[in-house]
Design a protein around this motif. Structure first.
Motif, PDB file in Angstrom:
ATOM      1  N   PRO A 153       0.833  -1.216   0.000  1.00 48.30           N
ATOM      2  CA  PRO A 153       0.000   0.000   0.000  1.00 48.30           C
ATOM      3  C   PRO A 153       0.866   1.265   0.000  1.00 48.30           C
ATOM      4  O   PRO A 153       1.925   1.296   0.621  1.00 48.30           O
ATOM      5  CB  PRO A 153      -0.794  -0.113   1.305  1.00 48.30           C
ATOM      6  N   ILE A 154       0.386   2.261  -0.704  1.00 48.28           N
ATOM      7  CA  ILE A 154       1.090   3.541  -0.798  1.00 48.28           C
ATOM      8  C   ILE A 154       0.120   4.657  -0.404  1.00 48.28           C
ATOM      9  O   ILE A 154      -0.996   4.718  -0.917  1.00 48.28           O
ATOM     10  CB  ILE A 154       1.597   3.792  -2.243  1.00 48.28           C
ATOM     11  N   VAL A 155       0.544   5.492   0.553  1.00 53.08           N
ATOM     12  CA  VAL A 155      -0.234   6.680   0.906  1.00 53.08           C
ATOM     13  C   VAL A 155       0.600   7.872   0.460  1.00 53.08           C
ATOM     14  O   VAL A 155       1.710   8.076   0.951  1.00 53.08           O
ATOM     15  CB  VAL A 155      -0.527   6.744   2.419  1.00 53.08           C
ATOM     16  N   ARG A 156       0.081   8.632  -0.491  1.00 48.04           N
ATOM     17  CA  ARG A 156       0.903   9.656  -1.131  1.00 48.04           C
ATOM     18  C   ARG A 156       0.050  10.831  -1.586  1.00 48.04           C
ATOM     19  O   ARG A 156      -1.173  10.812  -1.488  1.00 48.04           O
ATOM     20  CB  ARG A 156       1.627   9.060  -2.327  1.00 48.04           C
ATOM     21  N   GLN A 313      -1.935  -6.436  -0.889  1.00 53.90           N
ATOM     22  CA  GLN A 313      -2.616  -5.323  -1.527  1.00 53.90           C
ATOM     23  C   GLN A 313      -1.581  -4.329  -2.030  1.00 53.90           C
ATOM     24  O   GLN A 313      -0.524  -4.186  -1.456  1.00 53.90           O
ATOM     25  CB  GLN A 313      -3.588  -4.628  -0.566  1.00 53.90           C
ATOM     26  N   ASP A 314      -1.919  -3.677  -3.126  1.00 52.86           N
ATOM     27  CA  ASP A 314      -1.034  -2.601  -3.567  1.00 52.86           C
ATOM     28  C   ASP A 314      -1.875  -1.378  -3.887  1.00 52.86           C
ATOM     29  O   ASP A 314      -1.672  -0.682  -4.879  1.00 52.86           O
ATOM     30  CB  ASP A 314      -0.153  -3.013  -4.745  1.00 52.86           C
ATOM     31  N   GLN A 315      -2.813  -1.135  -2.993  1.00 53.48           N
ATOM     32  CA  GLN A 315      -3.713   0.019  -3.089  1.00 53.48           C
ATOM     33  C   GLN A 315      -2.911   1.320  -2.986  1.00 53.48           C
ATOM     34  O   GLN A 315      -1.998   1.425  -2.170  1.00 53.48           O
ATOM     35  CB  GLN A 315      -4.710  -0.078  -1.933  1.00 53.48           C
ATOM     36  N   ILE A 316      -3.276   2.300  -3.809  1.00 56.38           N
ATOM     37  CA  ILE A 316      -2.672   3.632  -3.679  1.00 56.38           C
ATOM     38  C   ILE A 316      -3.720   4.593  -3.128  1.00 56.38           C
ATOM     39  O   ILE A 316      -4.829   4.688  -3.662  1.00 56.38           O
ATOM     40  CB  ILE A 316      -2.140   4.143  -5.042  1.00 56.38           C
TER      41      ILE A 316
END
Lengths: 329, 329
Positions: A153-156, A313-316
């Motif tokens: 997961p990426i929070v950006r 998961q690779d949710q952005i």
């Protein structure tokens, strides 16, 4: 120092009963529990947390990797991560990489050797290829900086949009000769340059390579940039920076040299740190919703810790970014 | 995930031999060591650190208690503590107390439950009476804030002298009506007031209680103070503050209201943070040698960890403090 045997003796119970009470096993009578707790209190016996944690294979600790705490952006982010972590009974292990690849790997080993349950990157020094294998040891989240090939997961924020907005504002204010001082050489830095170039190209403007300062980040970098710009024959009339610190350094040095901001040079910052409002003139800047980013990141971490599915998961999660107009443009 | 049994099987050795190699016991042949390491590598087996640490009763981790990371003073201090810690194979657990007594106690329990080897206070929320019993669980050091009744090493600055120097500078610049904005209500804050009063009394000056702002610490506090002062009929011509952040807030608000600094109000800061030099006018301030304080503190911690004698010293290390004259007085 009291031992479990001392507790058992004083409580008049077996060592295994005491152990069952400490480890919250079911089927221990309330009476025995009270005897054990009373004995523990009287003897000032505290169960060894390492032992307890070993048993349940949890540390309740999250590593947060930061390049350096002296950039005010990171303390604000950490404060928010911490506030949410505490609500969930977690503690943070703050790890300063000092932008060193080796140090980053040694902190990644905290996950491998089960000293932390999860790990949050706020900046990334190694290639994703090097980091990816650590995914199997626990939840990893990228927060702030990112790698497009990452499968966590990426929070950006939308950095392309951020620098596009800022550059467009400079162009709409009449500037055609604009310098670019990227904060980092990471993918985040590359995206910021993309947004800058997009606004320039849309306006049919060309950028001189002399006006490009890639690896700048501090107040001192900003001072050096101002000096370099004003030693040029053909110099820009505006500068887009990757951090409020660079912008503050530029303004400070401009004053020392008698250069008027924004008349002789318009300056735009990035972050909206407290310093942005305090500068004279106050900084026009790109506001990053740092607290929202911290909150979202820790919420995702908690949900990953509470599920058995790790890193599949690779949710952005992309949060909004906006321009704050003050007096430096 | 590979287990110690898998390693033993692949290496063709007993479980106890593998265990002896992992725990660096003597009397294991070089050949057997190599077999075990090769098997560990092939199986990607990593010994559980909690288990290893449990065995030697060490965590190699030092807790650092800070009130809040968003005050730039603390990141600079932590960065230096971290640099020295890493040199000695130690890692830091940064704990934000948010100035909450309960939180501070929960972090003290890290020492009691053996999750950290030592603990450093940079600010103190509870009474010393409450903290003192934790001394038996590991080395404690007070760094920055202090309690005179504490019986552990203290690394600090001479706060009385700091505020005495600043106040004397205001008096020598012709001011007789001076406000005082103490940063904290701690012993450190009380000592700063002592230094202020000493300079005032030596000059035969009297302080109005209306000009005393005890619990102020932020940029916003500074803004409020400026407004309060300029709503007074009898107002001071100078203000001594407990932090550069308060001073920056005062200057910022003064500009909004058209008050000239230093002509209508002289302002003196405390810390010499980057912001001090960036303000317009640049802040005259009391420079705290933050990095030296961090370095000394971690050196004392390392020497305490390496000796068997825990917390029997109550040495005070007092570092120099000085006045930095800029343009706000």
């Amino acid at each position: 120092m009291a031992t479990i045997e001392d507790v058992a003796k004083l409580a008049g119970l077996s060592r295994s009963t005491v152990s069952r009470v400490i480890n919250h096993h079911p089927y221990v009578s309330e009476k025995k529990k009270q005897l054990v707790y009373a004995a523990m209190k009287q003897l000032e016996y505290y169960p060894n947390s390492s032992a307890q944690r070993l048993r349940r294979q949890k540390t309740d600790t999250i590593a947060v990797l930061v390049p350096r705490l002296t950039n005010p952006f990171f303390p604000v982010l950490i404060e928010e991560l911490d506030l949410v972590a505490v609500e969930h009974g977690l503690q943070l292990l703050i790890c300063q990489t000092q932008q060193n690849e080796e140090k980053e790997l040694s902190f990644l080993n905290l996950l491998k050797t089960k000293q932390v349950d999860g790990l949050i990157f706020t900046a990334i020094e190694n290639d994703w290829e090097t980091i990816a294998p650590y995914k199997e040891w626990g939840p990893i989240i990228l927060c702030n900086e990112y790698k497009s090939e990452a499968t966590v997961p990426i929070v950006r924020l939308n950095q392309v949009k951020g620098s596009y907005l800022g550059t467009k504002h400079l162009i709409e204010s009449g500037h055609t000769k604009i310098a670019f001082c990227g904060g980092t050489e990471s993918e985040l830095g590359i995206d910021r340059k993309k947004g800058f170039m997009k606004a320039m190209e849309e306006a049919g403007l060309i950028m001189s390579e002399d006006w490009f300062f890639p690896s700048s980040y501090s107040i001192d970098c900003g001072k050096d940039i101002l000096k370099t710009l004003f030693a040029m024959k053909n110099r820009p009339t505006a500068v887009f920076t990757g951090s409020d610190e660079i912008a503050a350094g530029i303004i400070k040095e401009a004053k020392s040299l008698g250069v008027s901001i924004p008349d002789e040079l318009a300056v735009i910052g990035f972050d909206d740190q407290p310093i942005a409002e305090l500068m004279e003139p106050a900084l026009t800047t790109i506001q990053q919703p740092v607290k929202d980013m911290g909150k979202k990141t820790m919420e995702v971490m908690v949900s990953m810790l509470n599920s058995d599915i790790v890193n599949d998961q690779d949710q952005i999660y992309e949060l909004p970014i906006r321009l704050v107009k003050r007096q430096s443009v």
